[in-house]
Design an enzyme around this catalytic site. Structure first.
Site, PDB file in Angstrom:
ATOM      1  N   LYS A 175      28.359  35.535  49.862  1.00  0.00           N
ATOM      2  CA  LYS A 175      29.274  35.642  51.002  1.00  0.00           C
ATOM      3  C   LYS A 175      30.359  36.667  50.676  1.00  0.00           C
ATOM      4  CE  LYS A 175      33.092  34.088  52.443  1.00  0.00           C
ATOM      5  NZ  LYS A 175      33.634  35.246  53.178  1.00  0.00           N
ATOM      6  N   GLU A 250      37.359  34.864  39.011  1.00  0.00           N
ATOM      7  CA  GLU A 250      38.009  36.139  38.685  1.00  0.00           C
ATOM      8  C   GLU A 250      39.136  36.325  39.691  1.00  0.00           C
ATOM      9  OE1 GLU A 250      37.409  37.738  36.092  1.00  0.00           O
ATOM     10  OE2 GLU A 250      35.320  37.402  35.533  1.00  0.00           O
ATOM     11  N   CYS A 284      42.498  44.264  41.065  1.00  0.00           N
ATOM     12  CA  CYS A 284      42.974  43.086  40.341  1.00  0.00           C
ATOM     13  C   CYS A 284      43.639  43.482  39.038  1.00  0.00           C
ATOM     14  CB  CYS A 284      41.815  42.134  40.094  1.00  0.00           C
ATOM     15  SG  CYS A 284      40.418  42.918  39.305  1.00  0.00           S
ATOM     16  N   GLU A 385      51.739  38.927  42.270  1.00  0.00           N
ATOM     17  CA  GLU A 385      50.823  40.039  42.541  1.00  0.00           C
ATOM     18  C   GLU A 385      51.093  40.624  43.921  1.00  0.00           C
ATOM     19  OE1 GLU A 385      46.637  39.264  43.463  1.00  0.00           O
ATOM     20  OE2 GLU A 385      46.095  40.696  41.896  1.00  0.00           O
TER      21      GLU A 385
HETATM   22  P1  NAD Z   1      40.786  35.864  49.024  1.00  0.00           P
HETATM   23  O1  NAD Z   1      40.929  34.732  48.063  1.00  0.00           O
HETATM   24  O2  NAD Z   1      41.547  35.819  50.270  1.00  0.00           O
HETATM   25  O3  NAD Z   1      39.267  36.004  49.456  1.00  0.00           O
HETATM   26  C1  NAD Z   1      38.235  36.242  48.517  1.00  0.00           C
HETATM   27  C2  NAD Z   1      36.938  35.673  49.041  1.00  0.00           C
HETATM   28  O4  NAD Z   1      37.029  34.265  49.043  1.00  0.00           O
HETATM   29  C3  NAD Z   1      36.604  36.066  50.480  1.00  0.00           C
HETATM   30  O5  NAD Z   1      35.208  36.230  50.586  1.00  0.00           O
HETATM   31  C4  NAD Z   1      37.067  34.857  51.268  1.00  0.00           C
HETATM   32  O6  NAD Z   1      36.393  34.714  52.489  1.00  0.00           O
HETATM   33  C5  NAD Z   1      36.721  33.746  50.309  1.00  0.00           C
HETATM   34  N1  NAD Z   1      37.505  32.522  50.438  1.00  0.00           N
HETATM   35  C6  NAD Z   1      38.839  32.419  50.683  1.00  0.00           C
HETATM   36  N2  NAD Z   1      39.186  31.113  50.701  1.00  0.00           N
HETATM   37  C7  NAD Z   1      38.072  30.406  50.439  1.00  0.00           C
HETATM   38  C8  NAD Z   1      37.793  29.009  50.311  1.00  0.00           C
HETATM   39  N3  NAD Z   1      38.734  28.096  50.474  1.00  0.00           N
HETATM   40  N4  NAD Z   1      36.534  28.632  50.018  1.00  0.00           N
HETATM   41  C9  NAD Z   1      35.583  29.556  49.841  1.00  0.00           C
HETATM   42  N5  NAD Z   1      35.770  30.872  49.974  1.00  0.00           N
HETATM   43  C10 NAD Z   1      37.000  31.294  50.252  1.00  0.00           C
HETATM   44  O7  NAD Z   1      41.070  37.193  48.215  1.00  0.00           O
HETATM   45  P2  NAD Z   1      41.085  38.689  48.787  1.00  0.00           P
HETATM   46  O8  NAD Z   1      42.367  38.890  49.514  1.00  0.00           O
HETATM   47  O9  NAD Z   1      39.806  38.989  49.479  1.00  0.00           O
HETATM   48  O10 NAD Z   1      41.065  39.540  47.445  1.00  0.00           O
HETATM   49  C11 NAD Z   1      42.203  39.962  46.784  1.00  0.00           C
HETATM   50  C12 NAD Z   1      42.389  39.142  45.534  1.00  0.00           C
HETATM   51  O11 NAD Z   1      41.225  39.241  44.726  1.00  0.00           O
HETATM   52  C13 NAD Z   1      43.512  39.646  44.665  1.00  0.00           C
HETATM   53  O12 NAD Z   1      44.269  38.553  44.195  1.00  0.00           O
HETATM   54  C14 NAD Z   1      42.808  40.328  43.516  1.00  0.00           C
HETATM   55  O13 NAD Z   1      43.548  40.374  42.334  1.00  0.00           O
HETATM   56  C15 NAD Z   1      41.581  39.496  43.392  1.00  0.00           C
HETATM   57  N6  NAD Z   1      40.522  40.233  42.706  1.00  0.00           N
HETATM   58  C16 NAD Z   1      40.177  39.842  41.455  1.00  0.00           C
HETATM   59  C17 NAD Z   1      39.206  40.532  40.762  1.00  0.00           C
HETATM   60  C18 NAD Z   1      38.815  40.117  39.372  1.00  0.00           C
HETATM   61  O14 NAD Z   1      37.712  40.416  38.982  1.00  0.00           O
HETATM   62  N7  NAD Z   1      39.654  39.441  38.616  1.00  0.00           N
HETATM   63  C19 NAD Z   1      38.558  41.616  41.361  1.00  0.00           C
HETATM   64  C20 NAD Z   1      38.931  41.979  42.642  1.00  0.00           C
HETATM   65  C21 NAD Z   1      39.913  41.269  43.302  1.00  0.00           C
END
Ligand code: NAD
Length: 492
Positions: A175, A250, A284, A385
């Site tokens: 997803k 992550e 990230c 962040e």
């Molecule tokens: P987000 O948590 O809003 O969403 C990430 C994914 O999770 C999306 O597909 C979203 O639909 C899904 N999601 C959200 N809530 C959920 C739930 N309750 N149950 C299941 N799925 C859920 O994050 P974002 O805004 O898309 O991404 C940015 C964040 O990602 C930043 O904090 C960044 O640091 C982090 N990030 C981390 C890495 C890493 O490898 N450490 C890499 C890229 C981004």
């Protein structure tokens, strides 16, 4: 407008309820794709399809070598379609085409690497301490894995999960983020073309609180590999705990980029800029805290500011653009909010600090590269962040203070160290409480090297040999070669 469908059990389908949502091009601000809005019933269908495919001899009984061949073919097809996939990603997340193309061109390496590992995953024969007994272990796939990704690097983050997981014989429901669904759906088509049996890779789309929650709470899911925000990760972890599912998280970071006075400063300036302005700060591992030794602080800051000021804001499809739009409206608002917070807390804004004017042809959301000096590590701008092109600069006196400031963070994803002193390199590599340390370089990843954070930056690692172990479970098999079964009332 392009219409996309989801891939479930080898069929291209709309959401059961027939709902869709629009994907917006962050540069033009215009909707360009219609994406199915999946919910619980769609999650259910996808997990069932993955469960069925996992038991089907077409996947369950092929050799590990044959699985490797399939993954290699999958990698080849991604390589052949890299330009198109990169264009799709840029339309969805607005990051520079040069960055997305090099990422997508790199993605096949994940499939090649783990294809090679598929038939090298082996159990052991244990020289067991019981007479007439043969004991060995099998490494078996977990079952249905759910891969959930963020919007900043959609296919790369998917590859981190799919490549080791498929190589180990699992099946998947992928997803992608609701902001960047299209490239994952196009990836699904390439998996089919590569010959992965139907249902081995399902791709569903929709919102985290809807289909995302339904997937992570589904009783038939064995593992969740999640990349996203800390808040999202917490919800996933809670659901995984209730369901006793395995999980890899992550999450975010507030990574320090630490510049000592003895560093090659030309290189350090580039590393600092790359750490915070590449991908418009939406990575990230962004080096969002710049720690500079006090003796060079003012001169170094001046150079960083001058470089950042020269960065070209524009159309991410143009080769000359260095800073593209912010990907989403909520993210844009969050960045501006943090800029306000930093100003209110007394940080000194030495560059930017405002929305940037639209470049010609673009009507998306742009923020000026922003640098705050006189930041104290207790300020929110140093602790939380931002995920945007906003740098917090903090002076330090000596190595001990640099380490103390760097480690004084709830996050622990990455750190950069700039110095020419090799003893210090080794001391810093040991002292920094982060999952990754880059020395005289910043923001490098490889399929071969473990990637992951500590503290609130996440749990577990992706990439490297170890990652495939997170996609198998060990079974211990005992065989008696004795003529007679011993006393049944005594533990054997
Ligand atoms: P987000 O948590 O809003 O969403 C990430 C994914 O999770 C999306 O597909 C979203 O639909 C899904 N999601 C959200 N809530 C959920 C739930 N309750 N149950 C299941 N799925 C859920 O994050 P974002 O805004 O898309 O991404 C940015 C964040 O990602 C930043 O904090 C960044 O640091 C982090 N990030 C981390 C890495 C890493 O490898 N450490 C890499 C890229 C981004």
């Amino acid at each position: 407008m392009q219409d996309y469908k989801m891939l479930i059990g080898g069929d291209w389908v709309s959401a059961v309820a027939g709902e869709t949502f629009e994907s917006i091009n962050p540069y033009t601000g215009a909707a360009w794709a219609r994406i199915p809005r999946g919910r619980r019933e769609d999650a259910d269908k996808a997990v069932r399809a993955a469960l069925v495919a996992g038991a089907d001899p077409a996947w369950a009984k092929i050799t590990a070598t044959a699985r490797g061949h399939l993954l290699r073919r999958f990698g080849d097809l991604i390589a052949q379609n890299a330009e198109r996939l990169a264009d799709t990603e840029v339309r969805d997340n607005g990051k520079l085409r040069s960055e997305m193309l090099s990422q997508v061109k790199y993605v096949p390496q994940w499939f090649y690497y783990y294809a090679g590992l598929a038939d090298k995953l082996q159990g052991a024969v244990i020289p067991i301490d019981k007479p007439n007994t043969f004991n060995f272990t099998r490494l078996e796939p977990l079952g249905v894995c759910v891969a959930i990704t963020a919007w900043n690097s959609p296919l790369l983050l998917a590859a981190y999960k799919l490549a080791p997981g498929l190589a180990a014989g699992n099946t998947f429901v992928l997803k992608p983020s609701e902001f960047t669904s299209a490239s994952a759906l196009e990836l699904g088509a390439l998996a089919e073309e590569a010959g992965l049996p139907p249902g081995v890779l399902n791709v569903v789309t929709g919102f985290g609180a809807e289909i995302g929650e339904a997937l992570v709470t589904h009783p038939d899911v064995a593992k969740i590999a999640f990349t996203g925000s800390e808040a999202g990760g917490q919800r996933v972890y809670e659901a995984a705990a209730r369901g006793l599912k395995r999980v890899t998280l992550e999450l975010g970071g507030k990574s320090p980029n630490i510049v000592f006075a003895d560093a090659k400063l030309d290189n350090a300036v580039k590393g600092v800029i790359g750490g915070i302005l590449s991908a418009t700060g939406q990575t990230c591992v962004a080096g969002s805290r710049l720690l500079v030794q006090r003796s060079i602080h003012d001169a170094f800051l001046e150079r960083v500011v001058a470089f950042a000021r020269s960065a070209r804001i524009g159309d991410p499809m143009e080769r000359t653009t260095q800073i593209g739009p912010v990907t989403t409206k909520p993210q844009y608002e969050k960045i501006l909010h943090y800029i306000d917070v930093a100003k209110q807390e007394g940080a000194r804004c030495v560059l930017g600090g405002e929305p940037a004017p639209h470049p010609a042809g673009g009507s998306g959301l742009f923020v000026q590269p922003t640098i705050f000096a006189d930041v104290r590590n207790t300020m929110r701008i140093a602790r939380e962040e931002v995920f945007g092109p906003v740098l917090a600069v903090i002076p330090f006196e000596d190595e001990a203070e640099a380490v103390a400031i760097a480690n004084d963070s709830s996050y622990g994803l990455a750190a950069g160290v700039w110095t020419q002193d090799t003893s210090r390199v080794l001391r810093m590599a040991e002292a920094l409480k982060t999952g990754m340390v880059w020395v005289n370089m910043y923001r490098a990843v490889s399929y071969m090297s473990p990637f992951g954070g500590v503290k609130r930056s996440g749990l577990g690692h992706e990439n490297g040999m170890e990652a495939i172990k997170d996609y198998v479970q060990t079974k211990s098999v005992w065989i008696s070669t004795a003529e007679e079964t011993p006393d049944p009332f005594v533990l054997g």
